[in-house]
Design a protein around this motif. Structure first.
Motif, PDB file in Angstrom:
ATOM      1  N   SER A 225       0.828  -1.208   0.000  1.00 47.59           N
ATOM      2  CA  SER A 225       0.000   0.000   0.000  1.00 47.59           C
ATOM      3  C   SER A 225       0.863   1.260   0.000  1.00 47.59           C
ATOM      4  CB  SER A 225      -0.922  -0.012   1.221  1.00 47.59           C
ATOM      5  OG  SER A 225      -1.684   1.173   1.285  1.00 47.59           O
ATOM      6  N   TYR A 228       2.358   1.694  -3.446  1.00 57.96           N
ATOM      7  CA  TYR A 228       1.313   2.161  -4.359  1.00 57.96           C
ATOM      8  C   TYR A 228       1.129   3.670  -4.247  1.00 57.96           C
ATOM      9  CZ  TYR A 228      -3.525   3.003  -5.888  1.00 57.96           C
ATOM     10  OH  TYR A 228      -4.656   3.510  -6.494  1.00 57.96           O
ATOM     11  N   ILE A 232       1.747   6.277  -7.656  1.00 52.70           N
ATOM     12  CA  ILE A 232       0.482   6.426  -8.372  1.00 52.70           C
ATOM     13  C   ILE A 232       0.669   7.049  -9.750  1.00 52.70           C
ATOM     14  CG2 ILE A 232      -1.645   7.811  -8.398  1.00 52.70           C
ATOM     15  CD1 ILE A 232      -1.994   7.045  -5.449  1.00 52.70           C
ATOM     16  N   HIS A 235       2.218   4.755 -12.231  1.00 57.18           N
ATOM     17  CA  HIS A 235       1.273   3.761 -12.741  1.00 57.18           C
ATOM     18  C   HIS A 235       0.378   4.352 -13.832  1.00 57.18           C
ATOM     19  CE1 HIS A 235       2.741   1.173  -9.740  1.00 57.18           C
ATOM     20  NE2 HIS A 235       1.924   1.467  -8.746  1.00 57.18           N
ATOM     21  N   VAL A 242       2.181  -1.544 -13.041  1.00 55.53           N
ATOM     22  CA  VAL A 242       1.239  -2.020 -12.034  1.00 55.53           C
ATOM     23  C   VAL A 242       1.385  -3.531 -11.856  1.00 55.53           C
ATOM     24  CG1 VAL A 242      -1.180  -2.184 -11.347  1.00 55.53           C
ATOM     25  CG2 VAL A 242      -0.378  -0.188 -12.634  1.00 55.53           C
ATOM     26  N   ASP A 246       0.211  -6.767  -6.124  1.00 52.38           N
ATOM     27  CA  ASP A 246       0.334  -5.626  -5.218  1.00 52.38           C
ATOM     28  C   ASP A 246      -0.951  -4.800  -5.198  1.00 52.38           C
ATOM     29  OD1 ASP A 246       2.817  -6.186  -4.276  1.00 52.38           O
ATOM     30  OD2 ASP A 246       3.870  -4.610  -5.378  1.00 52.38           O
ATOM     31  N   LEU A 247      -1.631  -4.713  -6.331  1.00 49.23           N
ATOM     32  CA  LEU A 247      -2.886  -3.971  -6.367  1.00 49.23           C
ATOM     33  C   LEU A 247      -3.933  -4.655  -5.499  1.00 49.23           C
ATOM     34  CD1 LEU A 247      -4.398  -1.544  -7.506  1.00 49.23           C
ATOM     35  CD2 LEU A 247      -5.026  -2.935  -9.487  1.00 49.23           C
ATOM     36  N   THR A 250      -3.185  -3.708  -2.004  1.00 53.06           N
ATOM     37  CA  THR A 250      -3.581  -2.323  -1.754  1.00 53.06           C
ATOM     38  C   THR A 250      -5.085  -2.227  -1.551  1.00 53.06           C
ATOM     39  OG1 THR A 250      -1.721  -1.516  -3.065  1.00 53.06           O
ATOM     40  CG2 THR A 250      -3.550   0.007  -2.706  1.00 53.06           C
TER      41      THR A 250
END
Length: 467
Positions: A225, A228, A232, A235, A242, A246-247, A250
């Motif tokens: 998180s 991320y 941002i 991405h 991305v 990991d998304l 998050t």
């Protein structure tokens, strides 16, 4: 008797992560408790006026469209304050004899001039909680920490940094409500709960609970998180950066933040549920993007994931209004003020008790600085993915028109990826006419620029607005 009004704005909460409609999935049990109470109503098609806090919050607290008040319209960082020609809701209600108080942990709410008219206004940041007042609040927080689940007190340093601010502000609102209820004067209390904004750092106890049975650990979710939040714009500039795993981590942190916000909603509901003639509104200033149209956080696009927000109203007679009616925040606030019996000529929304919307209107100002930021990261960035001049979105139950000086797009909902304007030219023409008719022609003189001191700059940097 004039009703008391309590308004809770939750930061960055998209409607599909707050399932108060349908059967509900238990992710926000307190919000479902408000909606399911005898005096509660939920509305599944509520839409914010804008994509980020300064603009949408000003629309809530002035009842005007973004292109009218222009706060947060022209620049993504330096925002204007509320124009002098506009009254804020606390000013209007204060003139009508209401006691008023506002609480926020998002600096923009106060800096945009929305503190104007509140008898009491508190904007608390992490820096301010490193004080005697903060120490006292933290002691109370530990006593009250049972609502965060088992082992929460073992995460003391983590809680100090990330969870105390919003708990403190909702507690202060509850204490203020208790005093006002004994006083007998009608009151308006407003709180902006910021915890769902990235970086997503929820209470560890709630995150552990959310991850029960998951393949992910608390530590790796929080690490993902934080990465991320730092990346941002990378991405957006290059979708290949991305990592889907990991998304997912998050999103787990985001959902745990949502659960924490729900705990705070429950505390506010407990403070008002026993009071007579009291209206509680719970909504969000905007949603959040997690890859829709290639965007993340609350940037650039006016996708439904960003502008469709939860809305629950308790204590206001809206029985004739369908739960799937199109609603905007300005409508709710105008209806409340009409109920109070004050002048609402400034308001551009509808009285929900006797008016229905065919469309909602969402707006975003020009964003050339964002385009420059993306091209710095990726010279090959495909700028055609987004509108860079000012953009307006007109949305009906089934169709969405997105228009800027660059181009006009039409989408057949729920598909917001395929432009069907060429197949439906007559609908485009009709909706363009309706957009022109619906957009307000009144433009208020811009207020002063909001001033940023060191503490505020740190706050904005932590939220990702300043690099």
């Amino acid at each position: 008797m004039r009703p008391n009004i309590v308004w809770v704005t939750l930061e960055s909460l998209r409607a599909d992560h707050a399932p108060t409609g349908r059967a509900g999935d238990g992710s926000m049990p307190n919000l479902e408790r408000v909606a399911g109470s005898a005096a509660g109503r939920r509305f599944d098609r509520c839409f914010s006026h804008a994509h980020w806090t300064p603009a949408s919050s000003t629309s809530i607290l002035t009842g005007t469209a973004v292109s009218s008040h222009r706060v947060g319209y022209d620049d993504a960082i330096d925002v204007n304050t509320v124009p002098d020609g506009l009254q804020t809701v606390p000013e209007i209600l204060g003139d009508a004899g209401y006691a008023t108080a506002g609480f926020t942990t998002n600096w923009y709410v106060g800096a945009a001039g929305l503190a104007r008219g509140f008898d009491r206004f508190e904007s608390v940041t992490k820096d301010e909680l490193a004080t005697v007042r903060g120490g006292s609040a933290f002691a109370d927080y530990l006593v009250d920490s049972g609502h965060l689940g088992p082992r929460s007190s073992l995460d003391v340093p983590y809680h100090v940094r990330n969870c105390l601010k919003d708990w403190y502000q909702t507690r202060e609102l509850g204490k203020w409500i208790g005093r006002q209820a004994n006083d007998g004067t009608p009151f308006f209390g407003y709180v902006h709960v910021n915890n769902v904004h990235q970086p997503y750092r929820p209470p560890k106890a709630l995150l552990r609970e959310h991850l029960a049975g998951s393949e992910f650990s608390v530590a790796e979710v929080l690490a993902a998180s934080n990465r991320y939040s730092d990346e941002i714009w990378d991405h957006i500039a290059d979708a290949d950066t991305v990592d889907e795993r990991d998304l997912r981590k998050t999103l787990a942190a985001y959902d745990a933040e949502v659960r924490y916000a729900d705990q705070l909603v429950g505390n506010v509901f407990d403070a008002v549920s026993t009071l007579e003639e009291t209206v509680l509104v719970v909504t969000a200033d905007h949603g959040e993007l997690f890859g829709e149209l290639g965007a993340f956080e609350h940037n650039l696009a006016l996708h439904d994931a960003l502008v469709n927000v939860p809305l629950v109203v308790h204590g206001l007679d809206l029985e004739r209004v369908s739960s799937d009616a199109l609603v905007q925040h300005g409508d709710v606030m105008r209806t409340l003020l009409e109920t109070v019996g004050v002048e609402t000529g400034q308001f551009q929304g509808y009285d929900l008790r006797d008016e229905e919307r065919e469309y909602v209107l969402c707006e975003r100002g020009p964003r050339p600085s964002d385009l420059a930021k993306l091209r710095d990261r990726n010279p090959e960035f495909d700028a055609s993915r987004y509108h860079w001049p000012a953009v307006a979105c007109l949305r009906s139950a089934d169709w969405k028109l997105v228009r800027s000086d660059d181009r006009t797009e039409l989408f057949r909902l729920p598909n917001e990826r395929t432009d069907v304007s060429d197949e439906h030219p007559e609908r485009v023409r009709r909706m363009e006419r309706d957009l022109k008719a619906l957009r307000p022609t009144e433009r208020f003189e811009s207020g002063d620029r909001a001033e940023i001191d060191d503490a505020m700059e740190n706050h904005l940097r932590d939220m990702g607005y300043i690099e």
